[in-house]
Design a protein around this motif. Structure first.
Motif, short mmCIF file in Angstrom:
data_model
loop_
_atom_site.label_atom_id
_atom_site.label_comp_id
_atom_site.label_asym_id
_atom_site.label_seq_id
_atom_site.Cartn_x
_atom_site.Cartn_y
_atom_site.Cartn_z
N THR A 157 0.83 -1.20 0.00
CA THR A 157 0.00 0.00 0.00
C THR A 157 0.86 1.26 0.00
OG1 THR A 157 -1.72 -1.19 1.22
CG2 THR A 157 -1.87 1.20 1.19
N MET A 158 1.91 1.26 0.80
CA MET A 158 2.81 2.41 0.84
C MET A 158 3.55 2.54 -0.49
SD MET A 158 3.84 5.06 2.45
CE MET A 158 3.40 4.83 4.16
N LEU A 159 3.94 1.43 -1.06
CA LEU A 159 4.61 1.45 -2.36
C LEU A 159 3.70 2.07 -3.42
CD1 LEU A 159 7.00 0.70 -4.15
CD2 LEU A 159 5.96 -1.55 -4.43
N LYS A 160 2.43 1.65 -3.46
CA LYS A 160 1.48 2.21 -4.42
C LYS A 160 1.31 3.71 -4.20
CE LYS A 160 -1.35 -1.89 -5.19
NZ LYS A 160 -2.70 -2.46 -4.99
N LEU A 161 1.25 4.13 -2.95
CA LEU A 161 1.09 5.55 -2.65
C LEU A 161 2.28 6.35 -3.17
CD1 LEU A 161 -0.59 7.66 -0.64
CD2 LEU A 161 1.60 7.49 0.51
N LEU A 162 3.47 5.87 -2.89
CA LEU A 162 4.67 6.58 -3.33
C LEU A 162 4.77 6.63 -4.85
CD1 LEU A 162 7.25 5.29 -0.71
CD2 LEU A 162 6.28 7.58 -0.85
N VAL A 163 4.53 5.51 -5.50
CA VAL A 163 4.64 5.47 -6.96
C VAL A 163 3.59 6.37 -7.59
CG1 VAL A 163 4.35 3.98 -8.99
CG2 VAL A 163 5.76 3.22 -7.07
N SER A 164 2.38 6.39 -7.03
CA SER A 164 1.34 7.24 -7.60
C SER A 164 1.67 8.72 -7.46
CB SER A 164 -0.01 6.95 -6.93
OG SER A 164 -0.04 7.44 -5.61
N GLU A 199 -0.01 9.92 -16.68
CA GLU A 199 0.04 9.48 -18.08
C GLU A 199 1.26 8.62 -18.38
OE1 GLU A 199 0.18 13.00 -17.47
OE2 GLU A 199 -1.97 13.00 -17.18
N ALA A 200 2.19 8.52 -17.45
CA ALA A 200 3.44 7.80 -17.72
C ALA A 200 3.17 6.30 -17.88
CB ALA A 200 4.44 8.01 -16.59
N ALA A 201 3.66 5.76 -18.96
CA ALA A 201 3.53 4.33 -19.18
C ALA A 201 4.72 3.64 -18.51
CB ALA A 201 3.52 4.02 -20.67
N VAL A 202 4.44 2.57 -17.82
CA VAL A 202 5.49 1.82 -17.15
C VAL A 202 5.61 0.48 -17.86
CG1 VAL A 202 6.22 0.75 -14.98
CG2 VAL A 202 4.99 2.92 -14.96
#
Length: 89
Positions: free
Chosen positions: A64-71, A77-80
């Motif tokens: 959850t923290m990882l998702k928060l930081l990445v978001s 719009e950035a494609a990963v």
């Protein structure tokens, strides 16, 4: 008892008017409400330590923290691109 046979009055949202009285343009651009100012004052000088702690939590496996930081870091719009190993199938 009310007669509900008039379907035009049922489930119709109220019409929207002007959000402010004529001549009142609302809050000035860039202004902050009281809660935002208080939060900014409380966090002043603590941001670096809080971000470092959040990164450490994400690195320890908190998805959850990882998702928060990445978001917050990547633009929406950035494609990963992720290279996954081939699936045996």
């Amino acid at each position: 008892m009310r007669n509900h046979s008039n379907s035009e009055t049922i489930d119709r949202p109220a019409p929207r008017g002007r959000p402010f009285a004529k001549g009142n343009s609302g809050r000035k651009p860039g202004s902050q409400n009281r809660t935002t100012r208080i939060a900014a004052e409380l966090l002043d000088g603590e941001a670096e330590e809080l971000v470092r702690t959040a990164i450490d939590i994400a690195k320890s496996g908190d998805v959850t923290m990882l998702k928060l930081l990445v978001s917050r870091i990547l633009p929406k719009e950035a494609a990963v691109h992720i290279d996954f190993p081939p699936r045996d199938g």
